[in-house]
Design a protein around this motif. Structure first.
Motif, mmCIF file in Angstrom:
data_model
loop_
_atom_site.group_PDB
_atom_site.id
_atom_site.type_symbol
_atom_site.label_atom_id
_atom_site.label_comp_id
_atom_site.label_asym_id
_atom_site.label_seq_id
_atom_site.Cartn_x
_atom_site.Cartn_y
_atom_site.Cartn_z
ATOM 1 N N PRO A 41 15.795 -6.622 64.431
ATOM 2 C CA PRO A 41 15.198 -5.441 65.056
ATOM 3 C C PRO A 41 14.757 -5.731 66.485
ATOM 4 N N PRO A 42 15.017 -4.816 67.416
ATOM 5 C CA PRO A 42 14.576 -5.015 68.798
ATOM 6 C C PRO A 42 13.065 -4.851 68.907
ATOM 7 N N VAL A 43 12.493 -5.378 69.976
ATOM 8 C CA VAL A 43 11.074 -5.184 70.249
ATOM 9 C C VAL A 43 10.923 -4.560 71.637
ATOM 10 N N ARG A 44 9.989 -3.653 71.752
ATOM 11 C CA ARG A 44 9.732 -3.024 73.045
ATOM 12 C C ARG A 44 8.951 -3.983 73.942
ATOM 13 N N THR A 45 9.247 -3.908 75.216
ATOM 14 C CA THR A 45 8.577 -4.752 76.203
ATOM 15 C C THR A 45 8.081 -3.875 77.348
ATOM 16 N N GLU A 46 7.441 -4.512 78.321
ATOM 17 C CA GLU A 46 6.966 -3.770 79.484
ATOM 18 C C GLU A 46 8.132 -3.192 80.277
ATOM 19 N N TYR A 47 9.270 -3.873 80.253
ATOM 20 C CA TYR A 47 10.413 -3.446 81.063
ATOM 21 C C TYR A 47 11.425 -2.626 80.284
ATOM 22 N N GLY A 48 11.329 -2.573 78.973
ATOM 23 C CA GLY A 48 12.296 -1.863 78.146
ATOM 24 C C GLY A 48 12.281 -2.394 76.738
ATOM 25 N N PHE A 49 13.263 -3.282 76.422
ATOM 26 C CA PHE A 49 13.272 -3.899 75.097
ATOM 27 C C PHE A 49 14.067 -5.197 75.132
ATOM 28 N N ALA A 50 13.848 -6.003 74.105
ATOM 29 C CA ALA A 50 14.598 -7.246 73.917
ATOM 30 C C ALA A 50 15.210 -7.214 72.529
ATOM 31 N N VAL A 51 16.396 -7.803 72.393
ATOM 32 C CA VAL A 51 17.094 -7.769 71.114
ATOM 33 C C VAL A 51 17.901 -9.041 70.943
ATOM 34 N N MET A 52 17.983 -9.512 69.702
ATOM 35 C CA MET A 52 18.788 -10.684 69.379
ATOM 36 C C MET A 52 20.201 -10.235 69.015
ATOM 37 N N LEU A 53 21.193 -10.863 69.644
ATOM 38 C CA LEU A 53 22.589 -10.562 69.382
ATOM 39 C C LEU A 53 23.226 -11.701 68.606
ATOM 40 N N ASP A 54 24.342 -11.392 67.940
ATOM 41 C CA ASP A 54 25.045 -12.488 67.283
ATOM 42 C C ASP A 54 25.586 -13.433 68.360
ATOM 43 N N GLY A 55 25.943 -14.630 67.950
ATOM 44 C CA GLY A 55 26.333 -15.636 68.925
ATOM 45 C C GLY A 55 25.138 -16.317 69.566
ATOM 46 N N ARG A 56 23.951 -16.167 68.927
ATOM 47 C CA ARG A 56 22.732 -16.846 69.389
ATOM 48 C C ARG A 56 22.317 -16.424 70.788
ATOM 49 N N ASN A 57 22.450 -15.138 71.087
ATOM 50 C CA ASN A 57 22.074 -14.630 72.401
ATOM 51 C C ASN A 57 20.879 -13.694 72.301
ATOM 52 N N LEU A 58 19.896 -13.948 73.139
ATOM 53 C CA LEU A 58 18.734 -13.074 73.275
ATOM 54 C C LEU A 58 18.926 -12.276 74.551
ATOM 55 N N ALA A 59 18.886 -10.932 74.447
ATOM 56 C CA ALA A 59 19.142 -10.083 75.607
ATOM 57 C C ALA A 59 17.938 -9.211 75.905
ATOM 58 N N ALA A 60 17.696 -9.003 77.201
ATOM 59 C CA ALA A 60 16.636 -8.105 77.651
ATOM 60 C C ALA A 60 17.264 -6.955 78.414
ATOM 61 N N VAL A 61 16.824 -5.729 78.098
ATOM 62 C CA VAL A 61 17.391 -4.523 78.694
ATOM 63 C C VAL A 61 16.261 -3.682 79.270
ATOM 64 N N SER A 62 16.478 -3.138 80.464
ATOM 65 C CA SER A 62 15.467 -2.276 81.073
ATOM 66 C C SER A 62 15.460 -0.922 80.407
ATOM 67 N N ASN A 63 14.427 -0.131 80.673
ATOM 68 C CA ASN A 63 14.343 1.190 80.051
ATOM 69 C C ASN A 63 15.281 2.207 80.689
#
Length: 584
Positions: A41-63
């Protein structure tokens, strides 16, 4: 940290007023194609949200749909325990027991192998320490990943750890007594303070600034509180007040929403967490057992099931309500505080965002449990009293920390696993640091002020010990020392301590340093100007926040624009280049 390739597509959607039920088919306002499928599950952040992807990647996305960064996490299947701490730090669990801390710019600050299976989202304490709830124990780690202590605890019920007002933590146990839930209250230094037997079986819980809100199987509700090392019931509501409660969500204005089933719909009971007053009760057309996302932003509760998403005010108004686009399979859904409903698809790697309301004003920062206090005064005061000293009684004591104790601290603090000793050591250190900050305001010849003035090596030793605690509890006093100290050696030690800690949540240290560089006596001391550069870089790198990095660049730019030693300018320019690479 590396940027990844992304595809951003813009679409035109219908205008949305944000105050009526929408029956129009939604079209995405933006879409993002990432390099993997969301797996937690993604988590909301100050800038948008962060989510864990397959392939061991952590991604941050703006709103607004921009992928900010992507970082590789340690090996092991990601667990559903990603959480956000103070200042936007992300806690990621991989495998069964690997805990990693990432700053807001995607830099992994540390990873540790916890000696037990992690069972819930880690909880960040008020001074930056991290509490980890495991199968059979609670663990505590410092800001830089050093294990502070381990405390055996009873098997957990299906609840994470919660912080109470005095800084103690509540661990709700699986164990029951005559059908009533039990919990352990544990000090920030690992001492089990008491076992609590509640008045019923807990069905839902949430941490607030006023204590932990609990609902029970009989429909009663209460607030478990602790303000002075003693648990108490702050307020309670009788049985039947809230029936079939499944979860509780909170906002940052002392309100909480109890979510409970009402037939096939959902009942929202809004409470004041200060006194338990019922502010409103309403039923909304969301399937309670199928809720996929819930948040309480300002005065609106946002709920989503697999068919409908809606926002409902405390005044029992439907602010907006839309049918979720039927584009499956999608795995996760969340609502961003700038008015976008975000759906994450499974097989296409597509994230789609739909404008459901026109957000007016600034985006609200996600609320955090706990208080803004950075110290554990209740427990350090108790530790000081146990040792027979206090700030008032030590004014005329020459030296509170003996040489053997200081040497022991210098060895054991970096090694970790020092347990309850931390409370005594921190109590003494806080008193000594406070006395050091007051050495210019105390004039009596027999006072602590004159003692430190005549024993500068001891004062320097105190400052060198501070960062070994991996705690922001000393930040306020470090600011005072940096602002007022005239001895170059002590000022250098204070700057080094601040840089080693790195945690500057409210940018108070950077602001103090910014004021410091305006002093001409500082600019002419090449050693101190280099110390300033190092401290600024260390804090900006640790914190990873664009605002702090911009402030750090301003400080370095100021040094570059002064008529000062060329060595300082070269050092500041080199530091500036390193700082620019940190920009998110």
């Amino acid at each position: 940290m590396k940027k990844s390739f992304l595809l951003l597509l813009a679409f035109v959607s219908f205008p949305c007023t944000g105050f009526s039920v929408s029956t129009v088919s939604l079209e995405p306002n933006w879409q993002l194609v990432t390099g993997g499928t969301p797996v937690t599950p993604p988590v909301r952040t100050e800038y948008g949200f962060a989510v864990m992807l397959d392939g061991r990647n952590l991604a941050a996305v703006s709103n607004t749909g921009k992928q900010l960064w992507q970082a590789v996490v340690p090996a092991g299947a990601p667990a559903d325990f990603m959480g956000i701490g103070g200042a936007g730090f992300l806690f990621v669990v991989t495998g069964t027991n690997t805990l990693s801390l990432y700053n807001p710019s995607g830099l992994r600050l540390w990873s540790v192998s916890v000696p037990d299976t992690i069972k819930s989202v880690p909880l960040q304490g008020r001074d930056g320490r991290v509490f980890v709830q495991c199968e059979n124990s609670i663990f505590c780690y410092g800001l830089n990943g050093t294990l502070k202590w381990e405390t055996p605890a009873g098997a957990r019920a299906d609840f994470p750890l919660y912080e109470l007002e005095d800084g103690s933590i509540l661990h709700i146990q699986k164990k029951t007594i005559q059908g009533c839930s039990t919990g352990l209250r544990i000090s920030p230094f690992g001492t089990i303070l008491e076992e609590i037997t509640f008045t019923g079986s807990i069905t839902a819980a949430a941490g607030t600034n006023n204590g932990v809100i609990l609902t029970f199987r009989d429909g009663s509700t209460g607030c478990c509180s602790s303000t002075a090392n003693m648990s108490e019931t702050k307020w309670s509501l009788p049985a039947g007040t809230v029936t079939n409660a499944s979860s509780i969500i909170v906002n940052n204005t002392n309100q909480c929403a109890v979510i409970s089933a009402s037939g096939t719909s959902t009942c929202l009971t809004i409470l004041d967490s200060v006194d338990g007053a019922i502010l409103s009760v309403q039923t909304v057309p969301i399937q309670c057992s199928g809720i996929l996302f819930a948040s309480f932003d300002s005065d609106a509760v946002v709920l989503c099931d697999s068919n409908i998403a809606g926002a409902y005010s405390i005044q029992q108004e439907t602010l907006w309500e839309v049918k979720i686009p039927d584009r499956k399979p999608w795995t996760y859904i969340l609502y961003l505080q700038n008015g976008y409903l975000v759906l994450m698809e499974k097989n296409t790697w597509v994230t789609s965002a739909y404008r459901v309301t026109q957000h007016i004003g600034a985006v609200e920062v996600a609320p955090q449990s706990g208080t803004d206090n950075t110290t554990y005064q209740v427990y350090t005061d108790a530790a000081a009293a146990k040792k027979g000293f206090s700030a008032a009684s030590t004014v005329y004591i020459p030296q509170l920390i003996s040489k053997p104790t200081a040497e022991l601290m210098a060895v054991k603090l970096p090694a970790g696993e020092y347990g309850e000793q931390e409370g005594e050591w921190m109590a003494a250190m806080l008193i000594e640091t406070d006395r050091l900050t007051n050495r210019f305001s105390v004039r009596d010849n027999s006072s602590s002020g004159s003692f430190f003035s005549k024993n500068m090596s001891y004062a320097e030793q105190i400052l060198h010990l501070i960062p070994l605690f991996e705690s922001s509890a000393f930040n306020t006093m470090l600011c005072s020392i940096i602002q007022r100290e005239t001895d170059a050696t002590l000022l250098s030690a204070a700057l080094s301590a601040a840089g080693s800690i790195g945690f500057d949540k409210d940018s108070s240290i950077l602001t103090t340093i910014q004021q410091l560089v305006y002093k001409q006596t500082i600019l002419t001391n090449n050693r101190l100007t280099q110390d300033i550069c190092d401290t600024v870089y260390s804090i900006c790198k640790f914190m990873g926040k664009p605002a702090l990095i911009s402030q750090g660049r301003y400080i370095l730019s100021f040094l570059l624009n002064q008529q000062i030693d060329s060595r300082t300018k070269i050092y500041a320019a080199t530091t500036m280049k390193k700082l620019i690479t940190l920009q998110m």
